[in-house]
Design an enzyme around this catalytic site. Structure first.
Site, PDB file in Angstrom:
ATOM      1  N   ASP A   1       0.763  -1.118   0.044  1.00 47.98           N
ATOM      2  CA  ASP A   1       0.002  -0.133   0.171  1.00 47.98           C
ATOM      3  C   ASP A   1       0.947   1.301   0.126  1.00 47.98           C
ATOM      4  OD1 ASP A   1      -2.084   1.978   0.639  1.00 47.98           O
ATOM      5  OD2 ASP A   1      -2.937   0.736   2.013  1.00 47.98           O
TER       6      ASP A   1
ATOM      7  N   ARG B   1      -0.228   4.445  -0.452  1.00 47.04           N
ATOM      8  CA  ARG B   1      -0.990   5.668   0.131  1.00 47.04           C
ATOM      9  C   ARG B   1      -0.315   6.524   1.153  1.00 47.04           C
ATOM     10  NH1 ARG B   1      -6.857   2.907   0.218  1.00 47.04           N
ATOM     11  NH2 ARG B   1      -5.577   1.410   1.227  1.00 47.04           N
TER      12      ARG B   1
END
Ligand SMILES: Nc1nc2c(ncn2[C@@H]2O[C@H](COP(=O)(O)OP(=O)(O)OP(=O)(O)O)[C@@H](O)[C@H]2O)c(=O)[nH]1
Ligand SMILES: [Zn+2]
Length: 352
Positions: A284, A286
């Site tokens: 991930d 983000r």
């Protein structure tokens, strides 16, 4: 002098250069993104010395190359290497057809900071995380940056300014307003959909939604994003108040082109996490701080967060937002998303 570009502005310019295939200068090194490099420019790189291919440790591990630096492998380019070879190292699409690309010689001495900054820049341009690096004097016209400053700046947080807002009646929530926020570093804009007139004093029903073009717009059956978006808006519409942040972090921050590369790998048998790793990304990518910053900016300090992802709860708590409750957001399974949802539960800690 206000007319000289700031560091953030120069980095934004460098991102655009790399996406076009134009090299940049990082601390006395010529740097290009492998994804957009032309054969002609590769020859020019080779004429300057022995170029080094910087890959993330994730990608280097898949290629069975040794990693001596923190999170990064520096592979010396063999003399007979061509663009096809470079691309095959950067892009896992053909890994299963041509698994052996070595022997690969990884550097362990010397300063790796320019290579780290090169990879961070290429990643922030949402290109494949692979950069070609060679020591060189700056040819005129190229964007010039200091590697340490690039790393510090990219690890920091951009300020988010509201630029426009208007009433936007939605099928699922008629009393809605759409707010547009623009970061001061040339990055993607993010949106906030304010439903009804949410009170700043009580815990507001909140959703942090990451953009998913395939799920949100096309109705893809491979993920649960579209149904989650609609279920959240519906719940807020029924309650008469809520705040939905639509964060432009497509593909968990790797961008749509890389997400499609990940989907192609998933069709070759890898799961959603393995596919990210083979491409050279973390599970991930983000930056979850953006959500907290936008909530604070809108004046919301207490939320009831609609999510199945405990990391989102922890991140908001860690950045000053009081998450009073986690509201599960479980949507229907289908034959195409069932394995994806199982992997999210098993590997990413989602509570499904
Ligand atoms: N890289 C990659 N991104 C994906 C994939 N499937 C969906 N996405 C992206 O994942 C993001 C949604 O994240 P999820 O992990 O589904 O959910 P979450 O937002 O972390 O958690 P919830 O709040 O419970 O929905 C969106 O940006 C999608 O574009 C995939 O297979 N690979
Ligand atoms: Zn999706």
């Amino acid at each position: 002098m206000s007319l000289v570009p700031t560091l953030a502005e120069t980095i934004s310019r460098a991102r655009a250069d790399l996406r076009m295939g134009l090299p940049v200068i990082l601390g006395g090194h010529l740097v290009a993104a492998v994804e957009t490099l032309s054969a002609e420019r590769l020859q020019d790189f080779k004429a300057l010395g022995t170029p080094v291919l910087a890959l993330t440790a994730r990608r280097a591990e898949t290629l069975k190359a040794r990693v001596y630096d923190d999170g990064l492998g520096r592979i010396e380019l063999p003399e007979d290497s061509d663009l096809k070879w470079l691309r095959a190292l950067a892009d896992p699409a053909g890994d299963l057809m041509t698994p052996m690309k070595g022997p690969l010689f990884t550097l362990r001495d010397g300063d790796a900071t320019p290579h780290m900054a090169a990879l961070a820049l290429v990643k922030s341009a949402q290109l494949l995380p692979a950069a070609l690096v060679v020591p060189a004097h700056a040819p005129a016209g190229l964007t010039v940056l200091a590697p340490g400053a690039v790393l510090a700046q990219l690890a920091g947080e951009a300020a988010m300014d509201p630029v426009a807002a208007a009433r936007l009646p939605l099928a699922l929530a008629e009393r809605s307003r759409l707010h547009i926020f623009r970061p001061d570093d040339g990055g993607a804009e993010h949106y906030a959909i304010e439903i009804g007139d949410p009170s700043r004093d009580s815990a507001v029903l909140t959703r942090l939604h990451s953009a998913c073009y395939t799920g949100d717009v096309l109705g893809s059956l491979k993920c649960d994003c579209g149904p989650q978006l609609h279920a959240a808006l519906q719940a807020m519409g029924e309650e008469g108040a809520g705040i939905l942040l639509y964060l432009n972090q497509e593909g968990r921050g790797i961008g749509l082109a890389n997400k499609m590369r990940a989907y192609d790998l998933q069709d070759q048998g890898f799961d959603t996490v393995e596919a990210n790793h083979r491409l050279g990304f973390e599970d991930d990518e983000r930056d979850f701080r953006i959500g907290a910053a936008l909530l604070a900016r809108l004046g919301f300090g207490k939320v009831r967060l609609m999510t199945n992802n405990p990391r989102k709860v922890d991140m908001l708590q860690g950045h000053g937002i009081d998450v009073r409750e986690r509201v599960p957001l479980v949507t229907a399974r289908n034959p195409f998303n069932s394995k994806y949802l199982d992997i999210k539960a098993r590997k990413s800690g989602h509570l499904l």
